[in-house]
Scaffold this motif. Structure first.
Motif, PDB file in Angstrom:
ATOM      1  N   ASN A  98      14.202   5.250   3.503  1.00  0.00           N
ATOM      2  CA  ASN A  98      14.037   5.763   2.011  1.00  0.00           C
ATOM      3  C   ASN A  98      13.757   7.404   2.200  1.00  0.00           C
ATOM      4  OD1 ASN A  98      12.978   6.447  -0.379  1.00  0.00           O
ATOM      5  ND2 ASN A  98      12.505   4.287  -0.830  1.00  0.00           N
ATOM      6  N   ARG A 100      12.301   9.259   0.343  1.00  0.00           N
ATOM      7  CA  ARG A 100      11.120   9.560  -0.652  1.00  0.00           C
ATOM      8  C   ARG A 100       9.948   9.155  -0.074  1.00  0.00           C
ATOM      9  NH1 ARG A 100      13.667   8.815  -6.777  1.00  0.00           N
ATOM     10  NH2 ARG A 100      15.249  10.240  -6.872  1.00  0.00           N
ATOM     11  N   GLN A 101      10.021   8.445   1.083  1.00  0.00           N
ATOM     12  CA  GLN A 101       8.653   7.953   1.807  1.00  0.00           C
ATOM     13  C   GLN A 101       8.645   8.556   2.921  1.00  0.00           C
ATOM     14  OE1 GLN A 101       9.433   3.448   1.803  1.00  0.00           O
ATOM     15  NE2 GLN A 101       8.936   3.129  -0.381  1.00  0.00           N
ATOM     16  N   THR A 102       7.151   8.588   3.296  1.00  0.00           N
ATOM     17  CA  THR A 102       6.621   9.077   4.593  1.00  0.00           C
ATOM     18  C   THR A 102       6.972   7.849   5.705  1.00  0.00           C
ATOM     19  OG1 THR A 102       4.528   8.307   4.144  1.00  0.00           O
ATOM     20  CG2 THR A 102       4.934  10.447   3.682  1.00  0.00           C
ATOM     21  N   THR A 105       4.469   5.263   5.296  1.00  0.00           N
ATOM     22  CA  THR A 105       4.894   4.353   4.149  1.00  0.00           C
ATOM     23  C   THR A 105       6.093   3.131   4.308  1.00  0.00           C
ATOM     24  OG1 THR A 105       4.278   6.039   2.718  1.00  0.00           O
ATOM     25  CG2 THR A 105       5.650   3.967   1.738  1.00  0.00           C
ATOM     26  N   ILE A 106       6.995   3.873   5.229  1.00  0.00           N
ATOM     27  CA  ILE A 106       8.159   3.133   5.685  1.00  0.00           C
ATOM     28  C   ILE A 106       7.538   1.900   6.672  1.00  0.00           C
ATOM     29  CG2 ILE A 106      10.239   3.137   6.955  1.00  0.00           C
ATOM     30  CD1 ILE A 106      10.755   5.913   5.815  1.00  0.00           C
ATOM     31  N   TYR A 143       8.659  13.197   6.406  1.00  0.00           N
ATOM     32  CA  TYR A 143       9.556  12.541   5.779  1.00  0.00           C
ATOM     33  C   TYR A 143      10.951  12.495   6.439  1.00  0.00           C
ATOM     34  CZ  TYR A 143       7.076  12.596   1.402  1.00  0.00           C
ATOM     35  OH  TYR A 143       5.912  12.714   0.599  1.00  0.00           O
TER      36      TYR A 143
END
Length: 311
Positions: A98, A100-102, A105-106, A143
């Motif tokens: 993704n 848009r995710q760091t 977060t992933i 990212y």
């Protein structure tokens, strides 16, 4: 000990030109700690088979069992437990992350979905897996677009391994990478297999990679497994004409004359040929091949081939 068993699995898709028989009556086994390679040309059904094992696409028929649990009969709500134990590394390391995710977060998301630990322990797990796959600590707050292709694939590997699965389906995980980076990623996969006692289904069209990486090879052609053998046996004595053609096409500096490519194009999976599906491109084809599908024949304990002329 058998980890995964597949019996007569088929995965068909409805298309505008009719049914696509992507996977057709396939059976296989993967033992604990084993790396099984699945090879064949693009479009032969390798990725569809890999995704069917996790029911990311629904099989049309057949049976998949994982440690005795019938995966094909499970209701959707019970698949979460299986998918924690079977993970996947995808071919495209950018499209599968993704943007848009760091990275933090992933990697934290699978732990949250499966209810692993609290916030503090998740942070520790994420930091550990990032270190294990060879990424710097500051990668966590960046990212995907800030990384090279090889680094992005390391993130994908970390995501697949963070839940400590038993089986990882590797869907051409190095085909989108430069040769020098491919070697690094393959070495990482070998290291993680030994460290975490993993089993792999390694999907690839590159036989030079497969020879380095696998214990056993399944050769797939137009939705069917046409040959299965331990890696060393397959290289020493390939039995199916398609397997021999694939091996002959692997570049070899010691070979004075490079082999000619396989003649013709892969037939359409909408309308596969009668009899042996390889007969339209096979130099050994006879009327028998055109009329009757070959049965599996055993050569020794673990070498199996579907060919009328395997001798």
């Amino acid at each position: 000990m058998t980890l995964l068993s597949v019996h007569n699995l088929s995965t068909h898709y409805a298309g505008g030109r009719g049914t696509v028989r992507a996977v057709d009556d396939v059976s296989l086994e993967i033992k604990a700690g084993e790396t099984v390679a699945l090879v064949g040309e693009s479009g032969c059904g390798k990725s569809s088979l890999g995704k069917s094992l996790m029911r990311l696409v629904e099989p049309s028929s057949g049976r998949i069992t994982f440690r005795g649990d019938d995966v094909t009969a499970m209701p959707a709500k019970d698949l979460r437990g299986i998918r924690r134990r079977i993970q996947m590394i995808f071919q495209d390391p950018f499209a599968s992350l993704n943007p848009r995710q760091t990275v933090r977060t992933i990697l934290t998301a699978p732990l949250k979905v499966h209810g692993v630990g609290d916030d503090r322990s998740r942070r520790r797990i994420v930091e550990q897996i990032v270190a294990q796959v060879g990424l710097p600590p500051d990668a966590l707050d960046r990212y995907p677009h800030e990384f090279s292709g090889g680094q992005r694939q390391r993130i994908g590997i970390a995501r697949a391994l963070i839940l400590e699965p038993e089986l990882v389906v590797c869907d051409e995980p190095v085909s989108a990478l430069d040769l020098s980076i491919q070697a690094q990623i393959l070495n990482l996969l070998v290291e993680m297999k030994n460290r975490l006692s993993l089993s792999y289904l390694f999907v690839s069209h590159d036989l030079s990679v497969v020879r380095y990486f696998s214990d056993r090879v399944l050769v797939m052609y137009l939705g069917k497994i046409v040959e299965s053998a331990p890696t060393a046996d397959l290289w020493a004595a390939p039995k199916h004409p398609y397997t021999r053609a694939l091996l002959a096409a692997v570049p070899d500096p010691a070979r004075r004359k490079q082999a000619a490519p396989i003649s013709g194009d892969l037939p359409s999976p909408h309308n596969p040929p009668s009899g042996c599906r390889f007969h339209t491109r096979c130099p050994l084809a006879t009327d028998l091949c055109r009329e009757k599908a070959p049965e599996y024949r055993h050569f020794g304990e673990s070498h199996v081939v579907a060919c009328h002329h395997a001798n």
